[in-house]
Design a protein around this motif. Structure first.
Motif, PDB file in Angstrom:
ATOM      1  N   HIS A 168       0.862  -1.184   0.000  1.00 17.65           N
ATOM      2  CA  HIS A 168       0.000   0.000   0.000  1.00 17.65           C
ATOM      3  C   HIS A 168       0.893   1.227   0.000  1.00 17.65           C
ATOM      4  O   HIS A 168       1.846   1.316   0.771  1.00 17.65           O
ATOM      5  CB  HIS A 168      -0.900  -0.011   1.238  1.00 17.65           C
ATOM      6  CG  HIS A 168      -1.514   1.324   1.547  1.00 17.65           C
ATOM      7  ND1 HIS A 168      -2.305   2.007   0.639  1.00 17.65           N
ATOM      8  CD2 HIS A 168      -1.446   2.117   2.654  1.00 17.65           C
ATOM      9  CE1 HIS A 168      -2.699   3.145   1.187  1.00 17.65           C
ATOM     10  NE2 HIS A 168      -2.192   3.248   2.401  1.00 17.65           N
TER      11      HIS A 168
ATOM     12  N   HIS B 292       1.177   4.552   1.117  1.00 19.32           N
ATOM     13  CA  HIS B 292       0.485   5.298   2.170  1.00 19.32           C
ATOM     14  C   HIS B 292       0.549   6.805   1.919  1.00 19.32           C
ATOM     15  O   HIS B 292       1.626   7.401   1.910  1.00 19.32           O
ATOM     16  CB  HIS B 292       1.115   4.958   3.521  1.00 19.32           C
ATOM     17  CG  HIS B 292       0.396   5.553   4.689  1.00 19.32           C
ATOM     18  ND1 HIS B 292      -0.415   4.810   5.516  1.00 19.32           N
ATOM     19  CD2 HIS B 292       0.349   6.815   5.164  1.00 19.32           C
ATOM     20  CE1 HIS B 292      -0.909   5.593   6.446  1.00 19.32           C
ATOM     21  NE2 HIS B 292      -0.467   6.817   6.250  1.00 19.32           N
TER      22      HIS B 292
ATOM     23  N   ASP C 102      -4.181   0.912  -5.021  1.00 21.83           N
ATOM     24  CA  ASP C 102      -3.972   1.310  -3.627  1.00 21.83           C
ATOM     25  C   ASP C 102      -3.355   0.187  -2.802  1.00 21.83           C
ATOM     26  O   ASP C 102      -2.723   0.449  -1.777  1.00 21.83           O
ATOM     27  CB  ASP C 102      -5.310   1.752  -3.023  1.00 21.83           C
ATOM     28  CG  ASP C 102      -5.153   2.376  -1.650  1.00 21.83           C
ATOM     29  OD1 ASP C 102      -4.290   3.262  -1.497  1.00 21.83           O
ATOM     30  OD2 ASP C 102      -5.885   1.969  -0.728  1.00 21.83           O
TER      31      ASP C 102
ATOM     32  N   HIS D  39      -7.631   5.975   3.304  1.00 24.12           N
ATOM     33  CA  HIS D  39      -6.861   5.769   2.079  1.00 24.12           C
ATOM     34  C   HIS D  39      -7.373   6.670   0.958  1.00 24.12           C
ATOM     35  O   HIS D  39      -8.551   6.997   0.876  1.00 24.12           O
ATOM     36  CB  HIS D  39      -6.983   4.314   1.627  1.00 24.12           C
ATOM     37  CG  HIS D  39      -6.229   3.344   2.466  1.00 24.12           C
ATOM     38  ND1 HIS D  39      -5.559   2.270   1.931  1.00 24.12           N
ATOM     39  CD2 HIS D  39      -6.019   3.267   3.806  1.00 24.12           C
ATOM     40  CE1 HIS D  39      -4.984   1.568   2.902  1.00 24.12           C
ATOM     41  NE2 HIS D  39      -5.267   2.166   4.059  1.00 24.12           N
TER      42      HIS D  39
END
Length: 567
Positions: free
Chosen positions: A102, A104, A113, A497
């Motif tokens: 991921h 971030h 993602d 996210h």
């Protein structure tokens, strides 16, 4: 060449491995003499990058154990990108279990993602997955696994995205990536937490210790809670790391006297809040979560898991200790910022263990709890679920509520509210550039809930496994004010996210600071404004790894897709 271009030519990597041709540096500054340099991280840059996940063995100090390495190191490599480029990241999984990465804090199409079961299926053993997206931002970020508990065991690394325009505010640039290492397998840590949430706490307050009034002490006992229940996993099993180096490794970061040094501080830990300072050296905060803020001069800041803060320091000649003390004071991560080869700065001793207060239980003050016959009434109030909204599920996953949760955006973090020096607070942050002002169209409230004895964590009383078919829904481009109410006695760093949201922290509407992770203090609330302008399905969770794993996670879905974009 201009001075700025010269500076760019010798920006150092995070372990002090690079130096300028125009300013020759000795071998020690390039890392040859650094202990465990093989466990530091290298650097990748460009538009076509390859990462390989594999098993490894990691050692620091007297602790040694299994790890997940990326490109052969723990942490994995620093990924240096540039605003405006298109990047392709080929990730190969050589583990015997599924994995993922991921990115971030990065703005990208949700399919890239990197959250298995939410935005893609994950990367199976032996397979390669290519992430491909345009780089739409600048700043300090990081990457990590979103599969199982791999992040705890070394599967993480830093990201730096350079601006298209040079930044004249500093002369030298270091990543300071904070994390932890335990020789204990992450699943064993989780098992022990489920058996007893105090397993790793060696600092519990005894029946007679301290100066707490007897009535207050009895109340804590009636609630089956302890005022030193601060961190679930502590220095009893963790060694705290800077760039993969424990305190015994004597990590050194070089500088020349008079230089302005940018420290890109990333909390890449699984479970640890850190209190960061360079004793005797003021810090000027210039970014929070990769986003520019008006400069704020401070002496210390608390950084929650998954947050980043960029600070500029101008140290005098000598050696200075970059100190990241665990919030529960069970240990610290240390590096030396030094202008003298081989000189190691002596860090300050660990400070007194902090103690939770009535405010951390969502009470106004000591008077709010009552005494004598009022003690049990307050205990009853803390379990009076009739005060909760109807959409909060009441059951075994919810063992207390905060009687009077207050906005705690001005709280600097446990243990830092009574120090004499300047400490950063969310209310100090102001966006350096104005944000387009939009009226809030809808308001919502999300409750952070848990049962510490059973180690169950959730949003609105519902574990992630029970709510996957009922996501949090936002209309595309909808403007929503979200209030997070923490019904528990632990701080939770909440991460959304794919988006940045604006802290409702007292700044004017045009300068509310942008963040991707927000610490919600115990027994308190925190509020943000979100423009849901990134379509797709996104994870929303507590970034304490074992809290997320135990259920404090949800899916945010942003629909419909704009014309021309598919699901």
């Amino acid at each position: 060449m201009s001075p700025v271009v010269n500076r760019r030519s010798f920006i150092a990597s995070t372990a002090g491995l690079a130096a300028a041709a125009s300013l020759p540096m000795p071998a020690w500054a390039r890392g040859q003499s650094l202990p465990h340099a093989r466990n530091g991280f290298g650097e990748l840059a460009g538009e076509d990058l390859s990462l390989t996940i594999g098993d490894a063995h990691f050692t620091t100090g007297g602790r040694s154990g299994h790890a997940f390495a990326v490109n052969g190191t723990v942490p994995g490599p620093l990924i240096r990108l540039r605003e405006g480029q298109d990047v392709r990241l080929h990730v190969t999984n050589n583990l015997d279990e599924d994995s993922s990465i991921h990115w971030h804090g990065l703005l990208l199409p949700f399919q890239f993602d990197g959250v298995p079961g939410v935005s893609f299926p994950g990367i199976r053993p032996g397979e390669t997955f290519t992430y491909e997206f345009p780089v739409r931002q600048t700043g300090t970020y990081w990457w990590h696994s979103h599969s199982g508990l791999q992040e705890q065991a070394g599967h993480y690394g830093p990201i730096v995205i350079e601006s298209a325009e040079p930044d004249p505010r500093y002369d030298r640039d270091y990543v300071v990536l904070l994390s932890e290492f335990s020789p204990m397998h992450p699943h064993e840590i989780m098992r022990k937490l489920k058996v007893g949430e105090h397993y790793f706490n060696r600092q519990m307050q005894t029946a007679t210790e301290g100066d707490m009034p007897g009535a207050e002490r009895r109340m804590w006992g009636a609630m089956r809670m302890n005022p030193r229940d601060i961190s679930d996993v502590t220095g009893s099993t963790y060694t705290y790391l800077v760039n993969g180096h424990g305190p015994a490794d004597n990590l050194q970061l070089a500088f020349q006297p008079g230089e302005r040094v940018r420290l890109r501080v990333i909390n890449g830990s699984a479970m640890t809040f850190f209190n960061v300072r360079v004793p005797g050296v003021p810090m000027t905060v210039i970014q929070a979560d990769g986003q520019d803020v008006d400069p704020v001069e401070i002496d210390e800041f608390q950084i929650g898991v998954a947050e980043t803060y960029d600070v500029i320091v101008t140290p005098s000649a000598g050696s200075h200790a970059i100190t990241a003390e665990a919030m529960d004071r069970s240990g610290m991560a240390v590096a030396s910022l030094t202008s003298h080869p081989g000189h190691i700065a002596i860090p300050p001793p660990l400070r007194e263990i902090p103690t939770l207060t009535m405010a951390d239980m969502g009470m106004m003050d000591h008077g709010a709890m009552g005494h004598g016959s009022g003690e049990m009434a307050m205990d009853h109030d803390m379990r009076d679920t009739s005060k909760l909204p109807a959409d909060v599920a009441v059951g075994p996953g919810l063992d207390m509520i905060a009687p009077a949760p207050m906005d705690r955006m001005d709280f600097p973090g446990l243990g830092l509210d009574k120090v004499s020096h300047r400490v950063l607070r969310y209310t100090d942050l102001k966006a350096a550039r104005s944000n387009p002002h939009r009226t809030v169209e809808r308001e919502m409230e999300i409750h952070l809930t848990g049962n510490m004895e059973r180690y169950m964590w959730s949003f609105d009383g519902k574990k992630f496994s029970a709510v996957t078919d009922d996501p949090i829904r936002f209309g595309y481009d909808e403007r929503v004010r979200v209030k997070l109410v923490n019904q528990t006695m632990m701080a939770h760093p909440i991460h959304l996210h794919g988006h940045f949201f604006e802290l409702v922290n007292g700044a004017d509407h045009m300068h509310q600071p942008l963040k991707h992770t927000l610490v919600v203090q115990p027994g308190g609330s925190a509020t943000f404004d979100l423009t849901a302008d990134e379509p797709g399905d996104w994870a929303f969770h507590c970034h304490l790894l074992y809290h997320m794993h135990a259920g404090m996670m949800q899916v945010v879905t942003v629909r419909p897709f704009p014309e021309g974009e598919g699901s």
